[in-house]
Design an enzyme around this catalytic site. Sequence first.
Site, PDB file in Angstrom:
ATOM      1  N   TYR A 132      27.702  52.382 -47.746  1.00 53.05           N
ATOM      2  CA  TYR A 132      27.324  51.352 -48.722  1.00 53.05           C
ATOM      3  C   TYR A 132      28.551  51.044 -49.572  1.00 53.05           C
ATOM      4  O   TYR A 132      28.896  51.795 -50.482  1.00 53.05           O
ATOM      5  CB  TYR A 132      26.202  51.946 -49.567  1.00 53.05           C
ATOM      6  CG  TYR A 132      25.405  51.048 -50.472  1.00 53.05           C
ATOM      7  CD1 TYR A 132      25.705  49.721 -50.702  1.00 53.05           C
ATOM      8  CD2 TYR A 132      24.288  51.582 -51.129  1.00 53.05           C
ATOM      9  CE1 TYR A 132      24.935  48.952 -51.542  1.00 53.05           C
ATOM     10  CE2 TYR A 132      23.505  50.820 -51.972  1.00 53.05           C
ATOM     11  CZ  TYR A 132      23.832  49.509 -52.182  1.00 53.05           C
ATOM     12  OH  TYR A 132      23.052  48.770 -53.024  1.00 53.05           O
ATOM     13  N   LYS A 169      27.655  48.405 -45.095  1.00 50.06           N
ATOM     14  CA  LYS A 169      27.128  47.302 -45.922  1.00 50.06           C
ATOM     15  C   LYS A 169      28.263  46.866 -46.820  1.00 50.06           C
ATOM     16  O   LYS A 169      28.711  47.629 -47.674  1.00 50.06           O
ATOM     17  CB  LYS A 169      25.946  47.828 -46.742  1.00 50.06           C
ATOM     18  CG  LYS A 169      25.371  46.887 -47.779  1.00 50.06           C
ATOM     19  CD  LYS A 169      24.202  47.587 -48.498  1.00 50.06           C
ATOM     20  CE  LYS A 169      23.548  46.751 -49.590  1.00 50.06           C
ATOM     21  NZ  LYS A 169      24.434  46.382 -50.677  1.00 50.06           N
TER      22      LYS A 169
END
Lengths: 302, 302
Positions: free
Chosen positions: A141, A169
């Site tokens: 992330y 991400k």
Amino acid sequence: MNIAARHHPFHGMSAFPLTPADAAGRVDAQTLSLLLERLCEAQVDSIGLLGSTGTYAYLTREERRRAVAAAVECVGGRVPLIVGVGALRTDDAVDLARDAETSGADALLMAPVSYTPLTQNEAFEHYRAVASASALPFCVYNNPGTTHFTFGIELLERLSHLPTIRAVKMPLPAGGDIAGELAALRERTDLAIGYSGDWGMVEAMLAGADAFYSVLGGLLPYPMLAIARTASAGEAQEARRLDDLLQPLWNTFKAYGSLRVMYVLLEALGLGQAQPPRPLLPLDARARSEILAAVDSLLSDR
Amino acid sequence: MNIAARHHPFHGMSAFPLTPADAAGRVDAQTLSLLLERLCEAQVDSIGLLGSTGTYAYLTREERRRAVAAAVECVGGRVPLIVGVGALRTDDAVDLARDAETSGADALLMAPVSYTPLTQNEAFEHYRAVASASALPFCVYNNPGTTHFTFGIELLERLSHLPTIRAVKMPLPAGGDIAGELAALRERTDLAIGYSGDWGMVEAMLAGADAFYSVLGGLLPYPMLAIARTASAGEAQEARRLDDLLQPLWNTFKAYGSLRVMYVLLEALGLGQAQPPRPLLPLDARARSEILAAVDSLLSDR
């Protein structure tokens, strides 16, 4: 493993709901389930529970466990459940990863939360420890807006060699060149590449991103699914037309932060009365009016 | 209240020790007391317990309570004890402030720790809630290197009107104009103004700062006290000469982060074997050699 299997469940439109909680940080499992049921009905491609919008950073281990348990029970395998397990300490993140796996999560997501800024190698070892604590597929992330950590391409390449790490991400690139960034990342890694920053979803999907992690999709899945699906099908003009309808809302995301806007919409949709965790404050009346005006057409046919 | 009383205990050289802890985050109260005893003997002007160097962000409420209790018992009123009470949630910071007061702290210090970036008003309300939870004098901890929060001058002015807020701990100004910043802050607030960033202590004290919050002073108080006192007495040439001796060490602070350097020195001084909280990692052999070479002359007459 073929690419499609390797990328599961990190493809398509992933919806990141709020985690409604009371002022003391106790999760409201009933309202959470209501939100998740809507996402299952809309058939989002995955659910990102306890992401930044899910206020994971503000919830205790016990409350995060309660949220995952409630989600697993509600979703019941209909949609893959990706669970955020970030924490400031490596041992705490390891515990959260094990909790999520034990409770029935399908995949994990973790940002390199820090207080003292981390080196690239510290972040790598942190990810290695947490990713190896469970067998679940894992998404890195990359969220510099909250962590202030910058991933070098070498770090992402090293991370992509860890056996369970399957996806990243990404934030929207500062210069706007999503296609160029996708090409560079694909040359160095075989990660599924997704983006976040809802106003950039249309261009990210048109550029060929594998996934999009959406804040608005966690509360209003249909308009985001429509954009994601037309964009993935290459229908650029229609996708951009649908996105244009949301421009006034994207302006409020940029002005107030998407998390604060989501709490206004939660109430406007009649789904709950939760407030953001303090020190975050509810938006004032003027901002609320602006947000409601921006989504007026969406709410009328929710 | 006159200015001197209002500024107590936020003046002079404040020493920020490590909080030695094991890998699970359990505070080693014995080693902590050893460090604090050295600071009392050196007669530092105050002790900053559970600052960034004291790894407050990585310790539980219970361990922070244990650290404060051990410190109060060891210090026994010989030196004012300023305790860091920062937390991501306002309610947690309120609890920590009450714990510190109950345990016998003399003053509080708090940075606006955040995950979702805070607005100026959210930071104000956070400070208001925490400062009003205890009667202790309070220092605003402006530490953008870890919090990424930027205080506007208007916010500092608003905070200075809260009854217990007496001081601000500032980062060194980017442009280097400490005197100009001090003048600007003094025009708008009556806060005691201190700085941190050890390599800038000599110029901050020469420019007339009320206090300096020192990392190295938490482990090696004498060289920092010598610089602070000659600088406060206006002996610029001698203060700068003493500071020059530390330039090689300041270079390691900038290269590795002062916190990681402190763990190397803790062991080099024979005071303990603690490691930084993971994900932070101990420095490698090359960095350790560089640090030890930089402090060779200091360690020989510790």
